[in-house]
Design an enzyme around this catalytic site. Structure first.
Site, PDB file in Angstrom:
ATOM      1  N   CYS A 120       8.046  41.757  35.706  1.00  0.00           N
ATOM      2  CA  CYS A 120       8.816  42.433  36.331  1.00  0.00           C
ATOM      3  C   CYS A 120       8.482  43.989  35.903  1.00  0.00           C
ATOM      4  CB  CYS A 120      10.227  42.124  35.067  1.00  0.00           C
ATOM      5  SG  CYS A 120      11.546  42.809  36.025  1.00  0.00           S
ATOM      6  N   SER A 126      18.733  38.067  -0.362  1.00  0.00           N
ATOM      7  CA  SER A 126      19.786  38.563   0.088  1.00  0.00           C
ATOM      8  C   SER A 126      20.384  38.158   0.094  1.00  0.00           C
ATOM      9  CB  SER A 126      19.762  39.323   2.004  1.00  0.00           C
ATOM     10  OG  SER A 126      19.089  38.452   2.747  1.00  0.00           O
ATOM     11  N   GLY A 127      20.619  36.492   0.077  1.00  0.00           N
ATOM     12  CA  GLY A 127      21.037  35.694  -0.174  1.00  0.00           C
ATOM     13  C   GLY A 127      21.209  34.354   1.356  1.00  0.00           C
ATOM     14  N   GLY A 128      20.018  35.504   2.601  1.00  0.00           N
ATOM     15  CA  GLY A 128      19.974  34.625   3.537  1.00  0.00           C
ATOM     16  C   GLY A 128      19.068  33.692   3.460  1.00  0.00           C
ATOM     17  N   HIS A 161      12.242  36.458  35.218  1.00  0.00           N
ATOM     18  CA  HIS A 161      11.841  36.368  33.676  1.00  0.00           C
ATOM     19  C   HIS A 161      11.196  34.941  33.632  1.00  0.00           C
ATOM     20  CE1 HIS A 161      12.486  40.876  32.706  1.00  0.00           C
ATOM     21  NE2 HIS A 161      12.884  40.640  33.596  1.00  0.00           N
ATOM     22  N   GLU A 178      10.681  33.696  30.721  1.00  0.00           N
ATOM     23  CA  GLU A 178      10.508  33.129  30.012  1.00  0.00           C
ATOM     24  C   GLU A 178      12.239  33.138  29.430  1.00  0.00           C
ATOM     25  OE1 GLU A 178       9.556  36.232  31.386  1.00  0.00           O
ATOM     26  OE2 GLU A 178      11.045  37.988  29.948  1.00  0.00           O
ATOM     27  N   ASP A 233      16.170  34.313   5.201  1.00  0.00           N
ATOM     28  CA  ASP A 233      14.438  34.854   5.570  1.00  0.00           C
ATOM     29  C   ASP A 233      14.255  35.711   3.987  1.00  0.00           C
ATOM     30  OD1 ASP A 233      15.439  34.339   7.658  1.00  0.00           O
ATOM     31  OD2 ASP A 233      15.804  36.432   7.944  1.00  0.00           O
ATOM     32  N   SER A 234      15.069  35.787   3.518  1.00  0.00           N
ATOM     33  CA  SER A 234      14.575  35.802   2.188  1.00  0.00           C
ATOM     34  C   SER A 234      13.726  35.152   1.079  1.00  0.00           C
ATOM     35  CB  SER A 234      15.389  37.455   1.517  1.00  0.00           C
ATOM     36  OG  SER A 234      16.780  36.891   1.478  1.00  0.00           O
TER      37      SER A 234
END
Ligand code: XMP
Length: 532
Positions: free
Chosen positions: A79, A229-231, A175, A177, A233-234
Protein backbone atom coordinates in the site's frame (compact mmCIF):
# COMPACT_ATOMS: atom_id res chain seq x y z
CA UNK A 1 18.60 -15.06 13.88
CA UNK A 2 17.63 -14.55 10.24
CA UNK A 3 14.64 -12.30 9.83
CA UNK A 4 12.46 -10.08 7.71
CA UNK A 5 12.49 -6.44 8.76
CA UNK A 6 9.10 -4.69 8.62
CA UNK A 7 9.32 -0.90 8.45
CA UNK A 8 6.27 0.58 10.13
CA UNK A 9 4.82 3.74 8.61
CA UNK A 10 1.80 3.73 10.92
CA UNK A 11 -0.72 1.36 9.37
CA UNK A 12 -3.14 -0.29 11.79
CA UNK A 13 -2.27 -3.63 10.17
CA UNK A 14 1.54 -3.48 10.44
CA UNK A 15 1.45 -5.78 13.45
CA UNK A 16 -0.44 -8.31 11.33
CA UNK A 17 2.36 -8.47 8.75
CA UNK A 18 4.75 -9.64 11.45
CA UNK A 19 2.19 -12.03 12.81
CA UNK A 20 1.55 -13.71 9.48
CA UNK A 21 5.27 -14.21 8.84
CA UNK A 22 5.85 -15.66 12.28
CA UNK A 23 2.94 -18.04 11.81
CA UNK A 24 4.94 -19.31 8.82
CA UNK A 25 8.02 -19.82 11.00
CA UNK A 26 9.83 -16.68 9.78
CA UNK A 27 11.02 -14.21 12.40
CA UNK A 28 9.77 -10.72 11.59
CA UNK A 29 10.93 -7.64 13.42
CA UNK A 30 9.01 -4.38 13.24
CA UNK A 31 10.89 -1.10 13.44
CA UNK A 32 9.89 2.54 12.90
CA UNK A 33 9.73 3.37 9.20
CA UNK A 34 12.30 6.14 9.54
CA UNK A 35 14.77 4.11 11.63
CA UNK A 36 18.46 4.66 10.95
CA UNK A 37 19.62 1.78 8.76
CA UNK A 38 23.16 0.48 8.76
CA UNK A 39 24.85 -2.77 7.88
CA UNK A 40 24.67 -3.56 11.58
CA UNK A 41 20.88 -3.07 11.84
CA UNK A 42 20.52 -5.13 8.67
CA UNK A 43 22.67 -7.97 9.96
CA UNK A 44 20.62 -11.20 9.57
CA UNK A 45 17.91 -9.33 7.62
CA UNK A 46 16.96 -11.25 4.46
CA UNK A 47 14.32 -8.87 3.16
CA UNK A 48 12.46 -5.66 4.04
CA UNK A 49 8.74 -4.95 3.96
CA UNK A 50 7.50 -1.35 3.87
CA UNK A 51 4.12 -1.11 5.60
CA UNK A 52 1.02 0.92 4.83
CA UNK A 53 0.29 4.28 6.44
CA UNK A 54 -2.59 6.70 7.07
CA UNK A 55 -0.35 9.41 5.49
CA UNK A 56 0.13 10.39 1.83
CA UNK A 57 3.53 10.41 0.11
CA UNK A 58 2.82 13.80 -1.52
CA UNK A 59 1.89 15.36 1.82
CA UNK A 60 5.09 14.90 3.81
CA UNK A 61 4.36 11.26 4.69
CA UNK A 62 7.17 9.34 6.45
CA UNK A 63 10.06 8.02 4.36
CA UNK A 64 12.64 5.30 4.92
CA UNK A 65 16.37 6.08 4.95
CA UNK A 66 17.75 6.14 1.37
CA UNK A 67 20.09 3.29 2.40
CA UNK A 68 17.15 0.94 2.02
CA UNK A 69 17.40 1.39 -1.77
CA UNK A 70 21.16 0.85 -1.77
CA UNK A 71 21.49 -2.14 0.54
CA UNK A 72 20.65 -4.71 -2.15
CA UNK A 73 18.04 -6.54 -0.03
CA UNK A 74 14.69 -7.61 -1.52
CA UNK A 75 11.94 -5.06 -0.82
CA UNK A 76 8.18 -5.52 -0.67
CA UNK A 77 6.05 -2.37 -0.49
CA UNK A 78 2.52 -2.76 0.82
CA UNK A 79 0.00 0.00 0.00
CA UNK A 80 1.74 3.22 1.15
CA UNK A 81 5.01 1.23 1.14
CA UNK A 82 4.61 0.61 -2.60
CA UNK A 83 3.65 4.25 -3.22
CA UNK A 84 6.73 5.32 -1.26
CA UNK A 85 9.03 3.08 -3.33
CA UNK A 86 7.47 4.34 -6.56
CA UNK A 87 7.85 8.04 -5.67
CA UNK A 88 11.35 7.56 -4.23
CA UNK A 89 12.30 5.98 -7.58
CA UNK A 90 10.90 8.87 -9.66
CA UNK A 91 7.28 7.72 -10.19
CA UNK A 92 4.08 9.58 -9.36
CA UNK A 93 1.32 9.04 -6.79
CA UNK A 94 -1.98 10.93 -6.82
CA UNK A 95 -5.22 11.05 -4.93
CA UNK A 96 -8.03 8.80 -6.18
CA UNK A 97 -11.42 10.27 -6.95
CA UNK A 98 -13.12 7.22 -5.47
CA UNK A 99 -11.28 5.40 -2.72
CA UNK A 100 -10.86 1.63 -3.00
CA UNK A 101 -11.88 0.13 0.29
CA UNK A 102 -12.62 -3.49 1.21
CA UNK A 103 -12.79 -6.46 -1.14
CA UNK A 104 -11.67 -5.54 -4.67
CA UNK A 105 -11.16 -7.93 -7.55
CA UNK A 106 -7.62 -7.91 -8.94
CA UNK A 107 -6.70 -9.28 -12.40
CA UNK A 108 -3.22 -10.42 -13.31
CA UNK A 109 -1.84 -8.78 -16.47
CA UNK A 110 -0.66 -10.84 -19.42
CA UNK A 111 2.27 -9.67 -21.49
CA UNK A 112 4.66 -6.83 -20.62
CA UNK A 113 8.29 -7.47 -19.76
CA UNK A 114 8.83 -11.21 -19.30
CA UNK A 115 9.53 -11.70 -15.59
CA UNK A 116 13.06 -12.48 -14.42
CA UNK A 117 13.59 -15.54 -12.26
CA UNK A 118 13.13 -13.58 -9.02
CA UNK A 119 10.00 -11.87 -10.35
CA UNK A 120 8.56 -15.25 -11.36
CA UNK A 121 9.43 -16.58 -7.91
CA UNK A 122 7.41 -13.76 -6.34
CA UNK A 123 4.53 -14.00 -8.82
CA UNK A 124 4.25 -17.72 -8.06
CA UNK A 125 2.41 -16.74 -4.88
CA UNK A 126 -0.42 -15.21 -6.93
CA UNK A 127 -3.36 -16.93 -8.60
CA UNK A 128 -3.03 -17.16 -12.37
CA UNK A 129 -5.94 -14.90 -13.32
CA UNK A 130 -8.02 -13.07 -10.70
CA UNK A 131 -8.41 -12.93 -6.95
CA UNK A 132 -10.21 -10.93 -4.25
CA UNK A 133 -7.76 -8.55 -2.59
CA UNK A 134 -8.32 -6.35 0.46
CA UNK A 135 -7.78 -2.66 -0.33
CA UNK A 136 -7.74 0.41 1.88
CA UNK A 137 -6.31 3.33 -0.06
CA UNK A 138 -7.18 6.83 -1.23
CA UNK A 139 -3.98 7.32 -3.31
CA UNK A 140 -2.77 5.41 -6.35
CA UNK A 141 0.33 5.04 -8.53
CA UNK A 142 -0.45 7.36 -11.44
CA UNK A 143 2.91 6.88 -13.19
CA UNK A 144 5.20 3.93 -12.60
CA UNK A 145 8.85 4.76 -11.96
CA UNK A 146 11.39 3.56 -14.55
CA UNK A 147 12.13 -0.12 -14.12
CA UNK A 148 8.74 -1.06 -12.66
CA UNK A 149 6.38 -3.32 -14.61
CA UNK A 150 2.66 -3.55 -13.97
CA UNK A 151 1.71 -7.15 -13.14
CA UNK A 152 -1.91 -6.77 -11.97
CA UNK A 153 -4.71 -4.19 -11.93
CA UNK A 154 -7.69 -3.60 -9.67
CA UNK A 155 -11.23 -3.84 -11.08
CA UNK A 156 -11.21 -0.02 -11.45
CA UNK A 157 -7.98 -0.22 -13.49
CA UNK A 158 -5.46 0.97 -10.87
CA UNK A 159 -2.05 -0.67 -10.38
CA UNK A 160 -2.35 -3.50 -7.86
CA UNK A 161 0.92 -5.44 -8.26
CA UNK A 162 4.24 -4.21 -9.65
CA UNK A 163 7.70 -5.74 -9.92
CA UNK A 164 11.06 -4.23 -10.83
CA UNK A 165 12.87 -5.57 -13.87
CA UNK A 166 16.38 -5.27 -12.43
CA UNK A 167 16.13 -5.22 -8.66
CA UNK A 168 14.27 -7.55 -6.28
CA UNK A 169 11.69 -4.88 -5.52
CA UNK A 170 8.01 -5.74 -5.42
CA UNK A 171 4.87 -3.89 -4.49
CA UNK A 172 1.22 -4.61 -3.83
CA UNK A 173 -1.43 -1.92 -3.46
CA UNK A 174 -3.60 -4.17 -1.26
CA UNK A 175 -3.03 -5.73 2.17
CA UNK A 176 -1.95 -9.38 1.95
CA UNK A 177 -1.73 -9.43 5.77
CA UNK A 178 -5.51 -8.93 6.12
CA UNK A 179 -7.38 -12.17 6.74
CA UNK A 180 -9.95 -11.19 4.12
CA UNK A 181 -7.33 -11.01 1.36
CA UNK A 182 -7.51 -14.11 -0.80
CA UNK A 183 -4.05 -15.73 -1.13
CA UNK A 184 -2.57 -13.10 1.24
CA UNK A 185 -0.48 -15.70 3.05
CA UNK A 186 0.74 -17.22 -0.23
CA UNK A 187 1.89 -13.79 -1.38
CA UNK A 188 3.79 -13.07 1.85
CA UNK A 189 5.20 -16.61 1.78
CA UNK A 190 6.42 -16.25 -1.78
CA UNK A 191 8.26 -13.07 -0.79
CA UNK A 192 9.75 -14.66 2.33
CA UNK A 193 10.64 -18.10 0.98
CA UNK A 194 10.92 -17.79 -2.82
CA UNK A 195 12.58 -14.38 -2.97
CA UNK A 196 14.30 -13.81 0.40
CA UNK A 197 15.13 -17.52 0.80
CA UNK A 198 14.12 -17.53 4.46
CA UNK A 199 14.15 -20.80 6.39
CA UNK A 200 11.56 -21.71 9.00
CA UNK A 201 13.70 -20.81 11.98
CA UNK A 202 11.23 -19.07 14.29
CA UNK A 203 9.31 -20.81 17.07
CA UNK A 204 8.24 -19.78 20.56
CA UNK A 205 10.30 -22.66 22.03
CA UNK A 206 13.46 -21.23 20.51
CA UNK A 207 12.45 -17.75 21.61
CA UNK A 208 12.00 -18.98 25.19
CA UNK A 209 15.65 -20.10 25.36
CA UNK A 210 16.86 -16.90 23.78
CA UNK A 211 14.67 -14.74 26.02
CA UNK A 212 16.06 -16.38 29.18
CA UNK A 213 19.61 -15.63 28.00
CA UNK A 214 18.68 -12.10 26.96
CA UNK A 215 17.01 -11.30 30.28
CA UNK A 216 20.08 -12.62 32.16
CA UNK A 217 22.32 -10.42 30.03
CA UNK A 218 20.09 -7.34 30.37
CA UNK A 219 19.76 -7.75 34.14
CA UNK A 220 23.52 -8.15 34.53
CA UNK A 221 23.17 -9.06 38.21
CA UNK A 222 21.01 -6.02 39.09
CA UNK A 223 17.77 -6.08 41.08
CA UNK A 224 14.65 -6.24 38.91
CA UNK A 225 11.16 -5.00 39.78
CA UNK A 226 8.15 -6.20 37.81
CA UNK A 227 4.77 -4.53 38.06
CA UNK A 228 2.19 -7.31 37.93
CA UNK A 229 -1.28 -6.35 36.74
CA UNK A 230 -3.06 -9.66 37.13
CA UNK A 231 -3.19 -10.17 33.38
CA UNK A 232 -1.54 -12.87 31.29
CA UNK A 233 1.29 -10.68 29.99
CA UNK A 234 2.78 -9.58 33.29
CA UNK A 235 2.30 -13.08 34.70
CA UNK A 236 4.27 -14.61 31.82
CA UNK A 237 6.87 -11.87 32.15
CA UNK A 238 7.13 -12.78 35.86
CA UNK A 239 7.57 -16.47 35.02
CA UNK A 240 10.33 -15.57 32.56
CA UNK A 241 12.16 -13.38 35.08
CA UNK A 242 11.91 -16.03 37.77
CA UNK A 243 13.34 -18.60 35.36
CA UNK A 244 16.20 -16.37 34.21
CA UNK A 245 17.18 -14.54 37.40
CA UNK A 246 17.84 -15.35 41.07
CA UNK A 247 14.51 -15.19 42.97
CA UNK A 248 16.01 -12.98 45.68
CA UNK A 249 16.80 -10.28 43.09
CA UNK A 250 13.35 -10.37 41.50
CA UNK A 251 10.67 -8.19 43.09
CA UNK A 252 7.06 -8.46 41.99
CA UNK A 253 4.63 -5.70 42.86
CA UNK A 254 0.89 -5.87 42.47
CA UNK A 255 -1.46 -2.96 43.17
CA UNK A 256 -5.01 -3.98 43.98
CA UNK A 257 -7.02 -0.97 42.78
CA UNK A 258 -10.30 -2.48 43.98
CA UNK A 259 -11.27 -2.41 40.32
CA UNK A 260 -10.26 -6.02 39.73
CA UNK A 261 -12.37 -8.99 38.71
CA UNK A 262 -13.81 -11.33 41.33
CA UNK A 263 -11.07 -13.35 43.07
CA UNK A 264 -8.35 -11.77 40.92
CA UNK A 265 -5.96 -10.77 43.70
CA UNK A 266 -6.13 -14.23 45.27
CA UNK A 267 -5.44 -15.87 41.92
CA UNK A 268 -2.43 -13.66 41.29
CA UNK A 269 -1.00 -14.54 44.69
CA UNK A 270 -1.60 -18.23 44.06
CA UNK A 271 0.15 -18.11 40.67
CA UNK A 272 3.13 -16.23 42.07
CA UNK A 273 3.47 -18.72 44.89
CA UNK A 274 3.47 -21.54 42.32
CA UNK A 275 6.26 -19.74 40.47
CA UNK A 276 8.25 -19.76 43.67
CA UNK A 277 8.41 -15.97 43.89
CA UNK A 278 10.09 -14.79 47.09
CA UNK A 279 9.65 -11.00 46.99
CA UNK A 280 5.97 -10.40 46.34
CA UNK A 281 4.58 -7.00 47.34
CA UNK A 282 0.86 -6.40 47.40
CA UNK A 283 -0.59 -2.91 47.86
CA UNK A 284 -4.31 -2.80 48.64
CA UNK A 285 -5.51 0.60 47.51
CA UNK A 286 -9.19 0.04 46.67
CA UNK A 287 -10.52 2.83 48.93
CA UNK A 288 -8.13 5.39 47.47
CA UNK A 289 -9.32 4.66 43.95
CA UNK A 290 -12.99 4.64 44.88
CA UNK A 291 -12.67 8.01 46.63
CA UNK A 292 -10.80 9.55 43.72
CA UNK A 293 -13.51 8.43 41.31
CA UNK A 294 -16.38 9.86 43.38
CA UNK A 295 -18.69 12.04 41.27
CA UNK A 296 -16.65 11.47 38.07
CA UNK A 297 -18.44 10.13 35.04
CA UNK A 298 -16.48 11.25 31.97
CA UNK A 299 -14.62 8.21 30.53
CA UNK A 300 -11.31 9.94 29.73
CA UNK A 301 -11.38 11.78 33.08
CA UNK A 302 -11.91 8.46 34.87
CA UNK A 303 -9.02 6.89 32.95
CA UNK A 304 -6.79 9.85 33.77
CA UNK A 305 -7.67 9.80 37.48
CA UNK A 306 -6.94 6.09 37.68
CA UNK A 307 -3.73 6.42 35.65
CA UNK A 308 -2.44 9.30 37.81
CA UNK A 309 -3.39 7.69 41.11
CA UNK A 310 -1.88 4.42 39.98
CA UNK A 311 1.41 6.24 39.41
CA UNK A 312 1.25 7.96 42.82
CA UNK A 313 0.54 4.67 44.61
CA UNK A 314 3.15 2.87 42.56
CA UNK A 315 5.84 5.44 43.35
CA UNK A 316 5.01 5.42 47.07
CA UNK A 317 5.04 1.63 47.19
CA UNK A 318 8.25 1.31 45.18
CA UNK A 319 9.92 3.87 47.48
CA UNK A 320 8.99 1.69 50.48
CA UNK A 321 10.99 -1.19 49.00
CA UNK A 322 14.26 0.81 49.17
CA UNK A 323 15.62 -0.86 46.05
CA UNK A 324 19.10 0.10 44.81
CA UNK A 325 18.96 3.23 42.57
CA UNK A 326 19.96 1.37 39.44
CA UNK A 327 17.27 -1.29 39.74
CA UNK A 328 15.71 -2.39 36.49
CA UNK A 329 12.02 -2.09 35.82
CA UNK A 330 10.44 -4.98 33.94
CA UNK A 331 7.13 -4.73 32.09
CA UNK A 332 4.99 -7.27 30.31
CA UNK A 333 4.34 -4.89 27.43
CA UNK A 334 3.31 -6.49 24.14
CA UNK A 335 3.90 -5.08 20.72
CA UNK A 336 0.19 -4.40 20.28
CA UNK A 337 0.05 -2.39 23.57
CA UNK A 338 2.70 -0.09 22.17
CA UNK A 339 0.86 0.37 18.87
CA UNK A 340 -2.53 1.07 20.49
CA UNK A 341 -1.12 3.75 22.77
CA UNK A 342 0.81 5.40 19.92
CA UNK A 343 4.11 4.58 21.62
CA UNK A 344 4.85 1.79 19.23
CA UNK A 345 7.38 1.50 16.56
CA UNK A 346 6.22 4.38 14.43
CA UNK A 347 5.39 7.81 15.77
CA UNK A 348 2.93 7.66 12.87
CA UNK A 349 0.51 5.27 14.54
CA UNK A 350 -2.54 7.12 15.83
CA UNK A 351 -3.33 7.23 19.53
CA UNK A 352 -6.51 5.30 20.26
CA UNK A 353 -6.70 5.33 24.07
CA UNK A 354 -4.38 6.28 26.89
CA UNK A 355 -3.00 3.08 28.43
CA UNK A 356 -1.35 4.04 31.68
CA UNK A 357 0.93 1.01 31.73
CA UNK A 358 2.89 2.43 28.81
CA UNK A 359 2.81 6.11 29.73
CA UNK A 360 3.85 6.26 33.43
CA UNK A 361 6.69 8.68 34.35
CA UNK A 362 8.40 5.93 36.36
CA UNK A 363 8.51 3.84 33.18
CA UNK A 364 9.56 6.87 31.10
CA UNK A 365 12.40 7.73 33.52
CA UNK A 366 13.63 4.15 33.59
CA UNK A 367 13.37 3.94 29.82
CA UNK A 368 15.42 7.11 29.46
CA UNK A 369 18.18 5.66 31.62
CA UNK A 370 18.08 2.37 29.73
CA UNK A 371 16.88 0.60 32.89
CA UNK A 372 13.87 -1.14 31.45
CA UNK A 373 13.34 -4.75 30.41
CA UNK A 374 10.39 -5.60 28.21
CA UNK A 375 11.05 -9.18 27.15
CA UNK A 376 7.62 -9.64 25.57
CA UNK A 377 7.60 -6.45 23.49
CA UNK A 378 8.32 -8.38 20.30
CA UNK A 379 5.56 -10.92 20.92
CA UNK A 380 1.92 -11.23 20.05
CA UNK A 381 -0.66 -12.37 22.57
CA UNK A 382 -0.91 -15.96 21.36
CA UNK A 383 2.88 -16.24 21.41
CA UNK A 384 2.92 -14.93 24.98
CA UNK A 385 0.41 -17.62 25.93
CA UNK A 386 2.55 -20.29 24.28
CA UNK A 387 5.61 -18.93 26.10
CA UNK A 388 3.71 -19.02 29.41
CA UNK A 389 2.96 -22.71 28.88
CA UNK A 390 6.58 -23.47 28.02
CA UNK A 391 7.57 -21.72 31.27
CA UNK A 392 5.21 -23.96 33.22
CA UNK A 393 2.20 -21.71 33.83
CA UNK A 394 -1.11 -23.56 33.94
CA UNK A 395 -3.78 -22.89 31.29
CA UNK A 396 -5.92 -21.32 33.99
CA UNK A 397 -3.49 -18.38 33.97
CA UNK A 398 -2.30 -18.26 30.38
CA UNK A 399 -5.75 -18.55 28.84
CA UNK A 400 -7.25 -15.67 30.84
CA UNK A 401 -8.98 -13.08 28.76
CA UNK A 402 -7.26 -9.68 28.54
CA UNK A 403 -8.26 -7.11 31.14
CA UNK A 404 -7.78 -3.34 30.82
CA UNK A 405 -5.45 -1.43 33.15
CA UNK A 406 -8.25 0.83 34.51
CA UNK A 407 -10.19 -2.34 35.35
CA UNK A 408 -13.89 -2.45 36.08
CA UNK A 409 -14.02 1.36 36.26
CA UNK A 410 -14.28 1.46 32.46
CA UNK A 411 -17.01 -1.16 32.60
CA UNK A 412 -19.24 0.70 35.07
CA UNK A 413 -20.69 3.39 32.82
CA UNK A 414 -20.64 6.81 34.41
CA UNK A 415 -19.89 7.26 38.10
CA UNK A 416 -18.23 4.32 39.84
CA UNK A 417 -19.69 3.37 43.24
CA UNK A 418 -19.03 0.43 45.53
CA UNK A 419 -22.56 -0.86 44.96
CA UNK A 420 -22.20 -0.79 41.16
CA UNK A 421 -18.72 -2.31 41.28
CA UNK A 422 -19.91 -5.18 43.45
CA UNK A 423 -22.92 -5.86 41.23
CA UNK A 424 -20.76 -5.79 38.11
CA UNK A 425 -18.09 -8.02 39.66
CA UNK A 426 -20.71 -10.63 40.52
CA UNK A 427 -22.41 -10.47 37.11
CA UNK A 428 -19.06 -10.72 35.34
CA UNK A 429 -18.07 -13.73 37.44
CA UNK A 430 -21.37 -15.51 36.66
CA UNK A 431 -20.92 -14.77 32.93
CA UNK A 432 -17.33 -16.05 32.86
CA UNK A 433 -18.22 -19.10 34.92
CA UNK A 434 -21.01 -19.99 32.50
CA UNK A 435 -18.62 -19.61 29.56
CA UNK A 436 -16.18 -21.99 31.22
CA UNK A 437 -18.96 -24.57 31.79
CA UNK A 438 -20.39 -24.43 28.25
CA UNK A 439 -18.77 -26.00 25.20
CA UNK A 440 -18.71 -25.18 21.49
CA UNK A 441 -20.95 -27.26 19.22
CA UNK A 442 -18.40 -30.00 18.47
CA UNK A 443 -17.44 -30.17 22.15
CA UNK A 444 -13.75 -29.51 21.41
CA UNK A 445 -13.37 -26.57 23.81
CA UNK A 446 -15.22 -24.32 26.21
CA UNK A 447 -16.92 -21.14 25.07
CA UNK A 448 -14.44 -19.26 27.26
CA UNK A 449 -11.48 -20.68 25.30
CA UNK A 450 -13.23 -20.01 21.99
CA UNK A 451 -13.76 -16.33 22.86
CA UNK A 452 -10.95 -13.75 22.77
CA UNK A 453 -12.47 -11.55 25.46
CA UNK A 454 -15.78 -11.57 27.31
CA UNK A 455 -17.05 -9.40 30.11
CA UNK A 456 -20.07 -7.67 31.55
CA UNK A 457 -20.69 -3.92 31.54
CA UNK A 458 -23.03 -2.08 33.92
CA UNK A 459 -25.11 0.61 32.25
CA UNK A 460 -26.08 3.97 33.74
CA UNK A 461 -29.76 3.41 33.08
CA UNK A 462 -32.01 1.44 35.36
CA UNK A 463 -34.97 -0.42 33.94
CA UNK A 464 -38.29 -1.69 35.23
CA UNK A 465 -38.94 -5.37 35.87
CA UNK A 466 -40.78 -7.74 38.17
CA UNK A 467 -39.23 -9.89 40.85
CA UNK A 468 -41.70 -12.17 42.64
CA UNK A 469 -44.77 -9.98 42.93
CA UNK A 470 -42.80 -6.79 43.29
CA UNK A 471 -41.95 -4.12 40.80
CA UNK A 472 -38.18 -3.89 40.50
CA UNK A 473 -36.08 -1.01 39.18
CA UNK A 474 -32.79 -2.75 38.57
CA UNK A 475 -29.49 -2.18 36.79
CA UNK A 476 -28.98 -3.24 33.18
CA UNK A 477 -25.96 -5.41 32.39
CA UNK A 478 -24.64 -5.56 28.84
CA UNK A 479 -22.62 -8.61 27.89
CA UNK A 480 -19.69 -8.26 25.49
CA UNK A 481 -17.94 -11.21 23.84
CA UNK A 482 -15.65 -10.93 20.84
CA UNK A 483 -13.60 -13.09 18.54
CA UNK A 484 -10.25 -11.54 17.71
CA UNK A 485 -6.62 -12.38 17.02
CA UNK A 486 -4.99 -9.58 18.97
CA UNK A 487 -7.64 -7.07 20.04
CA UNK A 488 -6.79 -4.69 17.17
CA UNK A 489 -10.00 -5.60 15.39
CA UNK A 490 -12.81 -7.81 16.64
CA UNK A 491 -15.97 -9.59 15.56
CA UNK A 492 -19.01 -10.20 17.72
CA UNK A 493 -19.00 -13.72 19.14
CA UNK A 494 -21.93 -15.58 17.51
CA UNK A 495 -23.54 -17.19 20.55
CA UNK A 496 -26.18 -19.84 20.29
CA UNK A 497 -29.23 -17.88 21.49
CA UNK A 498 -30.08 -20.51 24.13
CA UNK A 499 -26.69 -20.01 25.75
CA UNK A 500 -27.35 -16.29 25.94
CA UNK A 501 -30.83 -16.75 27.40
CA UNK A 502 -29.57 -19.16 30.05
CA UNK A 503 -26.62 -16.94 30.92
CA UNK A 504 -28.96 -13.97 31.27
CA UNK A 505 -31.15 -15.95 33.68
CA UNK A 506 -28.11 -17.08 35.67
CA UNK A 507 -27.03 -13.46 36.07
CA UNK A 508 -30.42 -12.05 37.12
CA UNK A 509 -30.88 -14.98 39.53
CA UNK A 510 -27.50 -14.47 41.15
CA UNK A 511 -27.31 -10.66 41.21
CA UNK A 512 -30.47 -9.15 42.65
CA UNK A 513 -29.42 -5.60 41.71
CA UNK A 514 -29.52 -6.50 38.00
CA UNK A 515 -32.95 -6.72 36.39
CA UNK A 516 -32.13 -6.90 32.72
CA UNK A 517 -29.37 -8.26 30.46
CA UNK A 518 -28.55 -7.23 26.88
CA UNK A 519 -25.96 -8.47 24.39
CA UNK A 520 -23.68 -6.03 22.55
CA UNK A 521 -23.54 -7.01 18.86
CA UNK A 522 -21.07 -4.38 17.61
CA UNK A 523 -17.78 -5.21 15.90
CA UNK A 524 -14.49 -3.30 16.23
CA UNK A 525 -14.34 -1.08 14.25
CA UNK A 526 -16.49 0.96 14.58
CA UNK A 527 -17.03 0.12 18.29
CA UNK A 528 -14.05 -0.51 20.54
CA UNK A 529 -13.96 -3.65 22.66
CA UNK A 530 -14.34 -1.80 25.94
CA UNK A 531 -17.29 0.55 26.36
CA UNK A 532 -15.33 3.46 27.80
P1 XMP B 1 -10.37 -1.36 22.94
O1 XMP B 1 -11.44 -1.05 23.94
O2 XMP B 1 -9.42 -0.22 22.72
O3 XMP B 1 -9.50 -2.51 23.60
O4 XMP B 1 -10.91 -1.92 21.66
C1 XMP B 1 -8.50 -3.26 22.96
C2 XMP B 1 -7.89 -4.16 24.00
O5 XMP B 1 -7.16 -3.38 24.95
C3 XMP B 1 -7.69 -3.54 26.25
N1 XMP B 1 -7.64 -2.22 26.89
C4 XMP B 1 -6.67 -1.86 27.74
N2 XMP B 1 -5.60 -2.51 28.22
N3 XMP B 1 -4.99 -0.65 29.52
C5 XMP B 1 -4.75 -1.91 29.10
O6 XMP B 1 -3.78 -2.52 29.55
C6 XMP B 1 -6.04 0.10 29.08
O7 XMP B 1 -6.22 1.24 29.47
C7 XMP B 1 -6.94 -0.54 28.15
N4 XMP B 1 -8.04 -0.15 27.50
C8 XMP B 1 -8.47 -1.19 26.73
C9 XMP B 1 -9.10 -4.05 26.05
O8 XMP B 1 -9.57 -4.77 27.18
C10 XMP B 1 -8.94 -4.92 24.82
O9 XMP B 1 -8.39 -6.18 25.14
Amino acid sequence: MEKILVLDFGSQTTALIGRRLREMGVFAEIKPGEVELSQDVLKDVLGIILSGSPASVYNGGPAPRPFIYECGLPLLGICYGLQRMNVDSGGLVERLKNVEYGAVEVSMEDGGEPPRIAESAFLNGFPKKTFRAWMSHADTLSRLADGFTLRAKSASGFPAVVTHNKKNWFGVQFHPEATHCECGNDILASFAFNVCKCNKTWSVEKYADEAVELVKKQAGGKTVLLLISGGVDSMVCGALLLKALPNEKTHLMYIDTGLMRKGETEEVLEALALLNAKNTHIARAGDLFLNALKGKSDPEEKRKIIGDLFITVQEAEVAKLKLPGDYLLAQGTLYTDMIESGKGCGKNARVIKSHHNVASPLVAAKREKGLIIEPLSALYKDEVRALGRILGLADKYVMRHPFPGPGLAVRVMGEVTKEKLDALREADAVFINELKKRRVKDGSKTLYDDIWQAFAVLLKERSVGVAGDERKYGFVAALRAVASADGMSADVYPFNINDLIEISTAITNAVKEIGRVTYDVSSKPPASIEWE
